[in-house]
Structure formats: C-alpha cells, structure tokens
Design a protein around this motif. Sequence first.
Motif, PDB file in Angstrom:
ATOM      1  N   CYS A   1       0.876  -1.165   0.000  1.00 29.50           N
ATOM      2  CA  CYS A   1       0.000   0.000   0.000  1.00 29.50           C
ATOM      3  C   CYS A   1       0.917   1.219   0.000  1.00 29.50           C
ATOM      4  O   CYS A   1       1.627   1.462   0.989  1.00 29.50           O
ATOM      5  CB  CYS A   1      -0.896  -0.006   1.242  1.00 29.50           C
ATOM      6  SG  CYS A   1      -2.029   1.396   1.320  1.00 29.50           S
ATOM      7  N   VAL A   2       0.947   1.961  -1.097  1.00 33.79           N
ATOM      8  CA  VAL A   2       1.974   2.995  -1.258  1.00 33.79           C
ATOM      9  C   VAL A   2       1.384   4.383  -1.460  1.00 33.79           C
ATOM     10  O   VAL A   2       0.279   4.543  -1.982  1.00 33.79           O
ATOM     11  CB  VAL A   2       2.912   2.654  -2.434  1.00 33.79           C
ATOM     12  CG1 VAL A   2       3.727   1.405  -2.127  1.00 33.79           C
ATOM     13  CG2 VAL A   2       2.138   2.453  -3.732  1.00 33.79           C
ATOM     14  N   ASP A   3       2.155   5.379  -1.053  1.00 30.85           N
ATOM     15  CA  ASP A   3       1.849   6.780  -1.340  1.00 30.85           C
ATOM     16  C   ASP A   3       2.375   7.052  -2.750  1.00 30.85           C
ATOM     17  O   ASP A   3       3.579   6.979  -2.978  1.00 30.85           O
ATOM     18  CB  ASP A   3       2.558   7.671  -0.322  1.00 30.85           C
ATOM     19  CG  ASP A   3       2.325   9.156  -0.559  1.00 30.85           C
ATOM     20  OD1 ASP A   3       1.997   9.538  -1.700  1.00 30.85           O
ATOM     21  OD2 ASP A   3       2.495   9.940   0.386  1.00 30.85           O
ATOM     22  N   PRO A   4       1.512   7.346  -3.714  1.00 33.62           N
ATOM     23  CA  PRO A   4       1.981   7.472  -5.093  1.00 33.62           C
ATOM     24  C   PRO A   4       3.006   8.580  -5.304  1.00 33.62           C
ATOM     25  O   PRO A   4       3.910   8.440  -6.129  1.00 33.62           O
ATOM     26  CB  PRO A   4       0.693   7.735  -5.885  1.00 33.62           C
ATOM     27  CG  PRO A   4      -0.256   8.314  -4.885  1.00 33.62           C
ATOM     28  CD  PRO A   4       0.066   7.626  -3.595  1.00 33.62           C
ATOM     29  N   LEU A   5       2.887   9.672  -4.539  1.00 30.99           N
ATOM     30  CA  LEU A   5       3.849  10.766  -4.703  1.00 30.99           C
ATOM     31  C   LEU A   5       5.247  10.339  -4.274  1.00 30.99           C
ATOM     32  O   LEU A   5       6.244  10.719  -4.890  1.00 30.99           O
ATOM     33  CB  LEU A   5       3.392  11.988  -3.890  1.00 30.99           C
ATOM     34  CG  LEU A   5       4.313  13.212  -3.960  1.00 30.99           C
ATOM     35  CD1 LEU A   5       4.451  13.711  -5.395  1.00 30.99           C
ATOM     36  CD2 LEU A   5       3.792  14.323  -3.060  1.00 30.99           C
ATOM     37  N   SER A   6       5.331   9.511  -3.238  1.00 32.28           N
ATOM     38  CA  SER A   6       6.642   9.080  -2.733  1.00 32.28           C
ATOM     39  C   SER A   6       7.412   8.263  -3.766  1.00 32.28           C
ATOM     40  O   SER A   6       8.644   8.162  -3.697  1.00 32.28           O
ATOM     41  CB  SER A   6       6.466   8.248  -1.457  1.00 32.28           C
ATOM     42  OG  SER A   6       5.934   6.969  -1.753  1.00 32.28           O
ATOM     43  N   LEU A   7       6.699   7.680  -4.744  1.00 27.75           N
ATOM     44  CA  LEU A   7       7.346   6.824  -5.733  1.00 27.75           C
ATOM     45  C   LEU A   7       8.230   7.610  -6.689  1.00 27.75           C
ATOM     46  O   LEU A   7       9.002   7.024  -7.449  1.00 27.75           O
ATOM     47  CB  LEU A   7       6.295   6.030  -6.517  1.00 27.75           C
ATOM     48  CG  LEU A   7       5.414   5.106  -5.674  1.00 27.75           C
ATOM     49  CD1 LEU A   7       4.403   4.376  -6.544  1.00 27.75           C
ATOM     50  CD2 LEU A   7       6.260   4.113  -4.887  1.00 27.75           C
ATOM     51  N   ALA A   8       8.127   8.941  -6.660  1.00 30.66           N
ATOM     52  CA  ALA A   8       9.044   9.763  -7.456  1.00 30.66           C
ATOM     53  C   ALA A   8      10.448   9.737  -6.856  1.00 30.66           C
ATOM     54  O   ALA A   8      11.427  10.057  -7.536  1.00 30.66           O
ATOM     55  CB  ALA A   8       8.538  11.206  -7.512  1.00 30.66           C
ATOM     56  N   LEU A   9      10.559   9.305  -5.575  1.00 35.14           N
ATOM     57  CA  LEU A   9      11.855   9.267  -4.894  1.00 35.14           C
ATOM     58  C   LEU A   9      12.213   7.876  -4.368  1.00 35.14           C
ATOM     59  O   LEU A   9      13.387   7.498  -4.362  1.00 35.14           O
ATOM     60  CB  LEU A   9      11.864  10.252  -3.718  1.00 35.14           C
ATOM     61  CG  LEU A   9      11.656  11.737  -4.037  1.00 35.14           C
ATOM     62  CD1 LEU A   9      11.640  12.543  -2.735  1.00 35.14           C
ATOM     63  CD2 LEU A   9      12.735  12.269  -4.971  1.00 35.14           C
ATOM     64  N   LEU A  10      11.213   7.138  -3.908  1.00 42.29           N
ATOM     65  CA  LEU A  10      11.478   5.839  -3.294  1.00 42.29           C
ATOM     66  C   LEU A  10      11.401   4.706  -4.315  1.00 42.29           C
ATOM     67  O   LEU A  10      10.881   4.876  -5.419  1.00 42.29           O
ATOM     68  CB  LEU A  10      10.464   5.577  -2.165  1.00 42.29           C
ATOM     69  CG  LEU A  10      10.432   6.592  -1.022  1.00 42.29           C
ATOM     70  CD1 LEU A  10       9.375   6.185  -0.003  1.00 42.29           C
ATOM     71  CD2 LEU A  10      11.790   6.717  -0.360  1.00 42.29           C
ATOM     72  N   LYS A  11      11.882   3.535  -3.929  1.00 48.90           N
ATOM     73  CA  LYS A  11      11.782   2.340  -4.757  1.00 48.90           C
ATOM     74  C   LYS A  11      10.318   2.055  -5.077  1.00 48.90           C
ATOM     75  O   LYS A  11       9.455   2.173  -4.215  1.00 48.90           O
ATOM     76  CB  LYS A  11      12.365   1.149  -3.982  1.00 48.90           C
ATOM     77  CG  LYS A  11      13.531   0.465  -4.656  1.00 48.90           C
ATOM     78  CD  LYS A  11      13.964  -0.722  -3.807  1.00 48.90           C
ATOM     79  CE  LYS A  11      15.175  -1.395  -4.442  1.00 48.90           C
ATOM     80  NZ  LYS A  11      15.596  -2.563  -3.644  1.00 48.90           N
ATOM     81  N   THR A  12      10.048   1.638  -6.304  1.00 58.00           N
ATOM     82  CA  THR A  12       8.672   1.328  -6.686  1.00 58.00           C
ATOM     83  C   THR A  12       8.323  -0.099  -6.281  1.00 58.00           C
ATOM     84  O   THR A  12       9.202  -0.943  -6.120  1.00 58.00           O
ATOM     85  CB  THR A  12       8.474   1.467  -8.203  1.00 58.00           C
ATOM     86  OG1 THR A  12       9.242   0.448  -8.870  1.00 58.00           O
ATOM     87  CG2 THR A  12       8.909   2.837  -8.685  1.00 58.00           C
ATOM     88  N   PRO A  13       7.021  -0.405  -6.150  1.00 60.08           N
ATOM     89  CA  PRO A  13       6.603  -1.781  -5.847  1.00 60.08           C
ATOM     90  C   PRO A  13       7.121  -2.782  -6.884  1.00 60.08           C
ATOM     91  O   PRO A  13       7.447  -3.924  -6.547  1.00 60.08           O
ATOM     92  CB  PRO A  13       5.074  -1.698  -5.874  1.00 60.08           C
ATOM     93  CG  PRO A  13       4.780  -0.280  -5.516  1.00 60.08           C
ATOM     94  CD  PRO A  13       5.880   0.521  -6.149  1.00 60.08           C
ATOM     95  N   GLY A  14       7.198  -2.356  -8.135  1.00 62.71           N
ATOM     96  CA  GLY A  14       7.720  -3.237  -9.170  1.00 62.71           C
ATOM     97  C   GLY A  14       9.171  -3.603  -8.926  1.00 62.71           C
ATOM     98  O   GLY A  14       9.598  -4.738  -9.187  1.00 62.71           O
TER      99      GLY A  14
END
Length: 445
Positions: free
Chosen positions: A240-253
């Motif tokens: 369950c991820v914060d979509p904005l954070s994926l611009a900086l953090l590792k993606t679920p993929g």
Amino acid sequence: MDYIQHTETDIREMLKAVGAKSVEDLFDSVPREVRFDKKLELPGAHSELDLGRALARLAGKNTQAGGEYACFLGGGCYDHYIPAIVDHLSSRGEFYTAYTPYQSEASQGTLQTIFEYQTCMCELTGMEISNASHYDGGTAVSEAVITSTYYAKGRSKVVVSEALHPEYRQVIKTYTVPLGLEIVEVPAAAGATDMAKLKAAIDKNTVCVIVQNPNFFGCVEDMDDAGRTAQDAGALFVACVDPLSLALLKTPGEYGADIAVGEGQPFGSEMSYGGPHFGFFTAKEKYLRKMPGRIVGQTVDTEEKRGFVMALQTREQHIRREKATSNICTNQALNAMRALVYLCAVGRSGLRAVAGLCLQKAHYAADALKSKGAKLAFDSPFFREFVVECKKPAAKIIEELAEEKILAGPDLGRFYKGMEDCLLVAVTEQNTKEQIDSLVEALAK
C-alpha cells in the motif's frame, strides 16, 4: 414550485398496489418518538441576489486549508497544489457529466483517458497492469485481499502491519467478514513494522501480507525484506503505497510486490472534507483475471484505426454474480482523470520536484522542532510527515494551534492506545518557510 412529479392519482394507484391506505402507513415501522412531526421552520422566499449573499455568509464560516490557515494536516489526505489545468479539463461537460462508457463507439474520449490513466499508474508503480480506479485507498487495499484469496486456495490468514492506515484496517475487517478470514495485526516498533514479529506471524496458512510505505506514521518501511518473507511462504505481498513518494522511493515493481494499491488524493484531488478521492489498484499481469473493477484496452477497428474498449469487466453488473470478483459497481473515474491531467501537467521532473520539496520541507520542520527541544516519536526515515511527542494531549494541542490559524494533526490517540500525546504533522510543497517557522514557534510554547 412542487418538485414531486407524482400526481394524486399516481399516489393512490401506488398505495393500492402495495396495500397501504396512506403515505403515512409506509412509515409505520419508524417509531413515533423519533419522527419529526412539526412544521419545518423555513424562511420565506429569497431573491437570487439575497440568496447568494446568504450562502456566501454561510461559506465564510468555513475554515479553508491553504487560505488564511496554514495547513499541516496528514494521515492520508494532504494539502497539495493543484494546477489550474486540472479543474479546467475535468470540468468539461464531456467528462464531468459522462456516465460509464459502456458503448465504446460513443465513448472514445473517456475510454482513452482511462487507458492513459492506467498507463501512468503502471509507469509510476513499476507494475504491469492497472485497473480504472476504486472508491478510495481503503477500498483498494481491501479488494487486494479478496484478489489474493483466489491465488492462495485453502489459506485463511491475512497478516497486516499495524502501521497500515487504521481506517484501511477497519475496511479490510468489514470486507472480509463473509470470507471467514483471520486478520492478524503485527505491531510497529520505532515507527516501522516489527520485522521479527512480521516473520513470526507469516506461515503456510497466510493468504497475503500487507505493508504500507511510507506508513501511517510517515516512516519508510523495509519493503524488500517484507516482500521476500511473504513470498517465501507462498503468500502474496500487497504494497500500500503513497503514489507521490514513488518519485523518490523504490517502486513496488522494483521490490517485486504482487499487488500495489493506495490512495490517489495527492494527484489533483482537493482535500474536500475527506473526499471524493480515488483508490488505485495495480498488479502483476498474472493476476489480471481476478482483478476487481474494469480495465480499458487499446485495439484497432476494421479500418486499422486505433480505438479503445472495455477489455475486462469482472464485475457483478456484467457477468453472472457467482463469477464476479467484486461487488464494486462503479469507480471514481472523474477523480482518476484529474490524476491523469495532474501527472501530464507536472511531468516526470515536476513530480520529482514536488516529492523533493515535501521531503526537504518536512525535514526542515522536524529539525527546527528538535532545535527547540521538541522530541520526535521515532528516529526512522520519513518522507512527508512525522510524529511529534507533546507534553499534553494532542487533541488539546490541535485546538490551540487552530486558534493561531494553524491546522495540524490528526491526534494519534484516536487510533493507537498510548499515543494520546502524539501529533502527526505533514508538510507539503504548499507550506512556506514562514508557515513552518510559525508552526515551530507555536509548538515550542
């Protein structure tokens, strides 16, 4: 003017058909002591000009985030900037009033926006497929549990981090009552999921493991370790991820999640009293057939021209009820389209810049508070929000901050026993240095 379209003759015929003598008979099951039996004290008619003034006075009583109040509210709903083009395009009649695009030949515009939304969510999360959205983050994560049950036959345990949004956990429990699933909540340690206890809770009876990143406290989780542990036991890993954070953090993929879900509010949806927003649902392609909701696909017509169609609709509206994967009958397509417009407007570099500002400003606020003697509840890395330990109940602190035109919270005592003195503070790109300094000074008091 009477807005009831039924004539007296219509009413008499309907009452006769149901075996009632009067409209009042239809309410016999409602106890008389709870009925309103007085005349409504409504004011007389107003002119349009006077009515506009009266409504403006009422609206003026509202506290507006981002207006004269500095907003540091978090816990799943955030005060992010929304480019003007988002309102402009989503307010067009073709989108704003459109119904479900059942007839593809008449709905190419709406179908294309859904297809492009799905594409953006796949690129953002690093997952292979996306549906066309859900009601909200809580619905999406609960549907992920149901999807997982199809691929973990004979299993009945769902392992959930206690650092997952408390309201999401409540929705999961409501959703899973008819399924007879056991929900096991793993406590957090130092603001993040206790990995030792998570591993101890996972066994061969586990359907799926759910961890939020960043979690409800704003802390960054070790998603690689959690995912490996779940999948080694044959369970699905739901991120369950914060979509904005994926611009900086590792993606679920990148860390191999089976399903990635979350709340899309940061992308173009107003805070608006908590909704409407939208939930996103992405997954590995092998889970395509049991995903809830609908998926739009791209094809060509008889003239080899590109077109868009409803490719998959595993919903009870479209197929035999016993074959449906969900009872979801609609979604938040307009809000999802706003997210698409937002993502197209800010672009890759813009999204990274927004996420970077949230990260930097949140850490500036935390460091400034610590320099004033405040104590953060956790030392774990955080993205946009963090927990401050107060010297009196956080509910009282929230009231006092509001008097100084500062909105902060929520009070974590609402959700976690023993955290009554803990305040969640979120900082976004909207917050200025002056606002952050005002928050620091106010909390220092």
